[in-house]
Design a protein around this motif. Structure first.
Motif, PDB file in Angstrom:
ATOM      1  N   THR A  40      16.591  80.186   9.233  1.00 43.25           N
ATOM      2  CA  THR A  40      17.108  79.204  10.169  1.00 43.25           C
ATOM      3  C   THR A  40      15.975  78.251  10.535  1.00 43.25           C
ATOM      4  O   THR A  40      14.854  78.698  10.813  1.00 43.25           O
ATOM      5  N   TYR A  41      16.264  76.951  10.494  1.00 38.43           N
ATOM      6  CA  TYR A  41      15.242  75.952  10.794  1.00 38.43           C
ATOM      7  C   TYR A  41      15.895  74.722  11.426  1.00 38.43           C
ATOM      8  O   TYR A  41      17.082  74.482  11.268  1.00 38.43           O
ATOM      9  N   ARG A  42      15.088  73.969  12.161  1.00 38.37           N
ATOM     10  CA  ARG A  42      15.591  72.760  12.819  1.00 38.37           C
ATOM     11  C   ARG A  42      15.326  71.546  11.946  1.00 38.37           C
ATOM     12  O   ARG A  42      14.326  71.504  11.219  1.00 38.37           O
ATOM     13  N   THR A  43      16.221  70.548  12.031  1.00 35.05           N
ATOM     14  CA  THR A  43      16.085  69.350  11.218  1.00 35.05           C
ATOM     15  C   THR A  43      16.303  68.078  12.035  1.00 35.05           C
ATOM     16  O   THR A  43      16.981  68.093  13.061  1.00 35.05           O
ATOM     17  N   ALA A  44      15.718  67.018  11.533  1.00 32.83           N
ATOM     18  CA  ALA A  44      16.003  65.661  12.008  1.00 32.83           C
ATOM     19  C   ALA A  44      16.367  64.860  10.766  1.00 32.83           C
ATOM     20  O   ALA A  44      15.570  64.767   9.824  1.00 32.83           O
ATOM     21  N   GLU A  45      17.571  64.350  10.731  1.00 35.97           N
ATOM     22  CA  GLU A  45      18.053  63.561   9.598  1.00 35.97           C
ATOM     23  C   GLU A  45      18.147  62.119  10.067  1.00 35.97           C
ATOM     24  O   GLU A  45      18.810  61.819  11.067  1.00 35.97           O
ATOM     25  N   ILE A  46      17.469  61.212   9.379  1.00 31.73           N
ATOM     26  CA  ILE A  46      17.451  59.806   9.754  1.00 31.73           C
ATOM     27  C   ILE A  46      18.136  59.008   8.650  1.00 31.73           C
ATOM     28  O   ILE A  46      17.789  59.146   7.471  1.00 31.73           O
ATOM     29  N   PHE A  47      19.084  58.189   9.038  1.00 28.91           N
ATOM     30  CA  PHE A  47      19.858  57.396   8.084  1.00 28.91           C
ATOM     31  C   PHE A  47      19.663  55.913   8.346  1.00 28.91           C
ATOM     32  O   PHE A  47      19.675  55.473   9.500  1.00 28.91           O
ATOM     33  N   HIS A  48      19.492  55.134   7.287  1.00 33.34           N
ATOM     34  CA  HIS A  48      19.489  53.680   7.374  1.00 33.34           C
ATOM     35  C   HIS A  48      20.914  53.233   7.063  1.00 33.34           C
ATOM     36  O   HIS A  48      21.462  53.590   6.013  1.00 33.34           O
ATOM     37  N   ILE A  49      21.491  52.467   7.959  1.00 35.80           N
ATOM     38  CA  ILE A  49      22.884  52.045   7.832  1.00 35.80           C
ATOM     39  C   ILE A  49      22.937  50.578   7.422  1.00 35.80           C
ATOM     40  O   ILE A  49      22.258  49.731   8.004  1.00 35.80           O
ATOM     41  N   ARG A  50      23.745  50.272   6.419  1.00 41.83           N
ATOM     42  CA  ARG A  50      23.978  48.895   6.005  1.00 41.83           C
ATOM     43  C   ARG A  50      25.462  48.733   5.697  1.00 41.83           C
ATOM     44  O   ARG A  50      26.025  49.526   4.956  1.00 41.83           O
ATOM     45  N   ASP A  51      26.067  47.720   6.290  1.00 44.80           N
ATOM     46  CA  ASP A  51      27.505  47.453   6.092  1.00 44.80           C
ATOM     47  C   ASP A  51      28.348  48.686   6.406  1.00 44.80           C
ATOM     48  O   ASP A  51      29.329  48.981   5.731  1.00 44.80           O
ATOM     49  N   GLY A  52      27.930  49.438   7.438  1.00 39.27           N
ATOM     50  CA  GLY A  52      28.691  50.596   7.888  1.00 39.27           C
ATOM     51  C   GLY A  52      28.524  51.849   7.039  1.00 39.27           C
ATOM     52  O   GLY A  52      29.220  52.833   7.258  1.00 39.27           O
ATOM     53  N   LYS A  53      27.602  51.817   6.069  1.00 37.29           N
ATOM     54  CA  LYS A  53      27.400  52.971   5.188  1.00 37.29           C
ATOM     55  C   LYS A  53      25.938  53.403   5.210  1.00 37.29           C
ATOM     56  O   LYS A  53      25.035  52.582   5.340  1.00 37.29           O
ATOM     57  N   ALA A  54      25.705  54.701   5.051  1.00 34.71           N
ATOM     58  CA  ALA A  54      24.340  55.218   4.938  1.00 34.71           C
ATOM     59  C   ALA A  54      23.813  54.864   3.552  1.00 34.71           C
ATOM     60  O   ALA A  54      24.400  55.249   2.541  1.00 34.71           O
ATOM     61  N   VAL A  55      22.713  54.100   3.512  1.00 35.70           N
ATOM     62  CA  VAL A  55      22.141  53.682   2.231  1.00 35.70           C
ATOM     63  C   VAL A  55      20.804  54.360   1.946  1.00 35.70           C
ATOM     64  O   VAL A  55      20.317  54.310   0.810  1.00 35.70           O
ATOM     65  N   GLU A  56      20.191  54.956   2.955  1.00 36.40           N
ATOM     66  CA  GLU A  56      18.965  55.722   2.788  1.00 36.40           C
ATOM     67  C   GLU A  56      19.003  56.899   3.746  1.00 36.40           C
ATOM     68  O   GLU A  56      19.636  56.832   4.796  1.00 36.40           O
ATOM     69  N   ARG A  57      18.285  57.977   3.365  1.00 35.72           N
ATOM     70  CA  ARG A  57      18.228  59.168   4.213  1.00 35.72           C
ATOM     71  C   ARG A  57      16.832  59.770   4.130  1.00 35.72           C
ATOM     72  O   ARG A  57      16.257  59.879   3.049  1.00 35.72           O
ATOM     73  N   TRP A  58      16.316  60.135   5.287  1.00 36.13           N
ATOM     74  CA  TRP A  58      15.056  60.859   5.376  1.00 36.13           C
ATOM     75  C   TRP A  58      15.337  62.142   6.135  1.00 36.13           C
ATOM     76  O   TRP A  58      16.051  62.122   7.133  1.00 36.13           O
ATOM     77  N   ALA A  59      14.769  63.243   5.678  1.00 35.66           N
ATOM     78  CA  ALA A  59      15.002  64.529   6.335  1.00 35.66           C
ATOM     79  C   ALA A  59      13.663  65.180   6.677  1.00 35.66           C
ATOM     80  O   ALA A  59      12.741  65.179   5.857  1.00 35.66           O
ATOM     81  N   PHE A  60      13.571  65.693   7.883  1.00 33.50           N
ATOM     82  CA  PHE A  60      12.372  66.368   8.354  1.00 33.50           C
ATOM     83  C   PHE A  60      12.768  67.713   8.943  1.00 33.50           C
ATOM     84  O   PHE A  60      13.833  67.831   9.545  1.00 33.50           O
ATOM     85  N   SER A  61      11.903  68.705   8.781  1.00 37.75           N
ATOM     86  CA  SER A  61      12.185  70.019   9.352  1.00 37.75           C
ATOM     87  C   SER A  61      10.994  70.496  10.164  1.00 37.75           C
ATOM     88  O   SER A  61       9.894  69.937  10.073  1.00 37.75           O
ATOM     89  N   ASP A  62      11.209  71.555  10.908  1.00 41.72           N
ATOM     90  CA  ASP A  62      10.127  72.103  11.722  1.00 41.72           C
ATOM     91  C   ASP A  62       9.227  73.054  10.938  1.00 41.72           C
ATOM     92  O   ASP A  62       8.163  73.427  11.423  1.00 41.72           O
ATOM     93  N   ASP A  63       9.615  73.428   9.694  1.00 40.51           N
ATOM     94  CA  ASP A  63       8.780  74.336   8.904  1.00 40.51           C
ATOM     95  C   ASP A  63       9.042  74.140   7.413  1.00 40.51           C
ATOM     96  O   ASP A  63       9.675  74.972   6.758  1.00 40.51           O
TER      97      ASP A  63
END
Length: 72
Positions: A40-63
């Protein structure tokens, strides 16, 4: 690998989402199971939105090291 059988399962519980017109951030907890073991781990998912759609994604975790070892 396309067509390969999965030997794991990952579920994700979203705790919070913050968004603007250009970006969205989802904070959550992921639980992976593989070979009778659980991680089990924690995450932060960051999305770049363009024209109402996710076009990029970055994912970070605590471990990240634990995740890499778990799926190795």
């Amino acid at each position: 690998m396309m067509g390969a059988a999965r030997d794991h399962q990952v579920t994700h519980c979203i705790h919070d989402v913050v968004a603007t017109d250009d970006h969205a951030v989802a904070l959550g907890t992921a639980t992976a199971t593989r070979g009778g073991k659980t991680l089990t781990y924690r995450t932060a998912e960051i999305f770049h939105i363009r024209d109402g759609k996710a076009v990029e994604r970055w994912a970070f975790s605590d471990d990240t090291a634990a995740i890499i070892a778990f799926f190795a």
